[in-house]
Enzyme design. Structure first.
Site, PDB file in Angstrom:
ATOM      1  N   ARG A  12     -11.348 -34.087  33.838  1.00  0.00           N
ATOM      2  CA  ARG A  12     -12.454 -33.907  32.941  1.00  0.00           C
ATOM      3  C   ARG A  12     -12.546 -35.253  32.004  1.00  0.00           C
ATOM      4  O   ARG A  12     -13.762 -35.103  31.545  1.00  0.00           O
ATOM      5  CB  ARG A  12     -11.992 -32.832  32.153  1.00  0.00           C
ATOM      6  CG  ARG A  12     -11.976 -31.334  32.764  1.00  0.00           C
ATOM      7  CD  ARG A  12     -11.348 -30.157  31.910  1.00  0.00           C
ATOM      8  NE  ARG A  12     -11.608 -28.978  32.480  1.00  0.00           N
ATOM      9  CZ  ARG A  12     -10.572 -28.319  33.171  1.00  0.00           C
ATOM     10  NH1 ARG A  12      -9.473 -29.157  33.044  1.00  0.00           N
ATOM     11  NH2 ARG A  12     -10.614 -27.163  33.436  1.00  0.00           N
ATOM     12  N   LYS A  35     -20.364 -25.150  38.243  1.00  0.00           N
ATOM     13  CA  LYS A  35     -21.434 -25.692  37.231  1.00  0.00           C
ATOM     14  C   LYS A  35     -20.676 -27.055  36.719  1.00  0.00           C
ATOM     15  O   LYS A  35     -19.351 -27.434  36.812  1.00  0.00           O
ATOM     16  CB  LYS A  35     -21.554 -24.815  36.016  1.00  0.00           C
ATOM     17  CG  LYS A  35     -20.212 -24.135  35.479  1.00  0.00           C
ATOM     18  CD  LYS A  35     -19.731 -24.989  34.815  1.00  0.00           C
ATOM     19  CE  LYS A  35     -18.137 -24.960  34.406  1.00  0.00           C
ATOM     20  NZ  LYS A  35     -17.332 -26.154  34.177  1.00  0.00           N
ATOM     21  N   ASP A  84     -18.364 -30.192  31.015  1.00  0.00           N
ATOM     22  CA  ASP A  84     -17.393 -29.172  31.269  1.00  0.00           C
ATOM     23  C   ASP A  84     -17.530 -27.773  30.391  1.00  0.00           C
ATOM     24  O   ASP A  84     -17.657 -26.679  30.805  1.00  0.00           O
ATOM     25  CB  ASP A  84     -15.746 -29.660  31.075  1.00  0.00           C
ATOM     26  CG  ASP A  84     -14.854 -28.779  31.811  1.00  0.00           C
ATOM     27  OD1 ASP A  84     -14.764 -28.795  33.125  1.00  0.00           O
ATOM     28  OD2 ASP A  84     -14.231 -27.811  31.051  1.00  0.00           O
ATOM     29  N   LEU A  91     -15.867 -29.061  43.933  1.00  0.00           N
ATOM     30  CA  LEU A  91     -15.151 -30.309  43.805  1.00  0.00           C
ATOM     31  C   LEU A  91     -15.539 -31.004  42.290  1.00  0.00           C
ATOM     32  O   LEU A  91     -16.258 -30.151  41.435  1.00  0.00           O
ATOM     33  CB  LEU A  91     -16.136 -31.126  44.996  1.00  0.00           C
ATOM     34  CG  LEU A  91     -15.636 -30.849  46.464  1.00  0.00           C
ATOM     35  CD1 LEU A  91     -16.766 -31.624  47.179  1.00  0.00           C
ATOM     36  CD2 LEU A  91     -14.436 -30.923  46.630  1.00  0.00           C
TER      37      LEU A  91
END
Length: 341
Positions: free
Chosen positions: A178, A97, A190, A74
């Protein structure tokens, strides 16, 4: 338990590469269920990938007694909350991550995992590939840690004096998650989390952030970040991360020691192409470390941890340390920590 039945939260773009395809090569793993906020999308995803069970909600998937583990791809801001719910339901978790939005959230996940005795793995997939092990051997010696403190010698490069890593790729769609602060976005979250993880591996310790400079998209989202570090023994470190900058594509790592230097092209996805170069002792050599996909190695490690009690590299405790560095980079750049605004 002789098989690991995994359910995936959502139908994220990364899921086929990170879970579906690797599961075909890891016979102990079955991708048994999927849930998405859009049930029609979940059904379509299940049909495309041969997944037997579709749940109408994340809650239903986590509560499914036929599921042993949860894969959490997610958005970043939902990693810790849904991982905590999965742990509370007695499920092991493979979480993309970064594990959380900030250090405090990561510490909460780590404490919950310890208390429950469950496997929670942060999905730094590259760490499980033979290339990462080879990098570590060169800087640290077999089974060792990189020597950054000036006492004795480490691996082939000797005392490590400088490490750096970069992950830069173009994401020009500014509508992408992002770039959304409320979803834990930003280049450091990211791409930078990989570069930070890599210098921590090569440097062999926990550095201090000396400075950080961001290029912004809007007031609080970093589209690029450069940060400088100092390791306890004096070695320096540097990371570059970007989603949109003049560094359109850069995926590499470098370690400089008292006896030589190592450069690695594409430490992140060596199954596509990578090249490791070592200059030491007056000569230069090149190595290609081949193998399966990083995601396949990662899933094998996750299954071995759950089914056989094997140790994992990317533990929740390591995630806490990585998130501490990310938080400190944002502080040094004058930007808010994710999840706290």
């Amino acid at each position: 338990m002789d098989r690991l039945r995994v359910g995936t939260l959502g139908a994220a773009r990364i899921t086929p590469d990170a879970l579906i395809k690797p599961a075909r090569k890891v016979p102990e793993v079955t991708v048994a269920a999927v849930a998405a906020r859009d049930p029609a999308r979940a059904r379509q995803f299940a049909a495309a990938h041969g997944i037997g069970t579709v749940h109408d909600s994340y809650e239903a998937l986590i509560a499914d007694p036929g599921i042993d583990a949860v894969y959490n791809p997610l958005p970043n801001s939902l990693h810790a909350p849904w991982t905590l719910r999965a742990i509370a339901a007695g499920k092991h978790v493979l979480c993309e991550k970064p594990l959380a939005s900030n250090e405090a959230e990561a510490a909460e996940v780590a404490a919950a995992a310890r208390a429950a005795g469950l496997v929670v793995m942060e999905a730094f997939h590259y760490r499980y590939h033979p290339l990462a092990r080879r990098m570590l051997e060169i800087v640290a010696g077999p089974g060792g840690m990189a020597n950054t403190n000036g006492r004795g010698q480490g691996g082939e490069l000797g005392e490590i004096r400088h490490v750096e890593a970069a992950l830069c790729f173009p994401e020009p769609r500014f509508s992408d998650i992002r770039y959304r602060f409320e979803l834990g976005g930003g280049a450091t979250m990211d791409a930078g989390c990989y570069a930070i993880n890599c210098i921590r591996m090569l440097g062999g310790g926990e550095p201090t952030v000396i400075s950080a400079r961001a290029k912004l998209h809007g007031p609080v989202i970093d589209r690029a970040m450069t940060a400088v570090f100092r390791f306890p023994g004096g070695a320096s470190g540097k990371i570059r991360a970007s989603l949109w900058s003049s560094d359109l594509l850069r995926v590499g790592a470098r370690a400089v020691g008292s006896r030589g230097e190592m450069r690695v092209l594409n430490y992140l996805a060596p199954q596509r192409f990578s090249l490791l170069t070592v200059k030491a002792g007056g000569s230069t050599r090149w190595e290609r470390v081949r193998g399966d996909t990083t995601y396949t190695y990662q899933l094998r490690a996750f299954a071995a941890a759950v089914l056989h009690g094997e140790p994992v590299i990317t533990t929740p405790e390591d995630a806490v340390a990585n998130m501490r560095q990310i938080d400190n980079v944002y502080r040094a750049a004058g930007l808010p920590i994710r999840g706290l605004l």
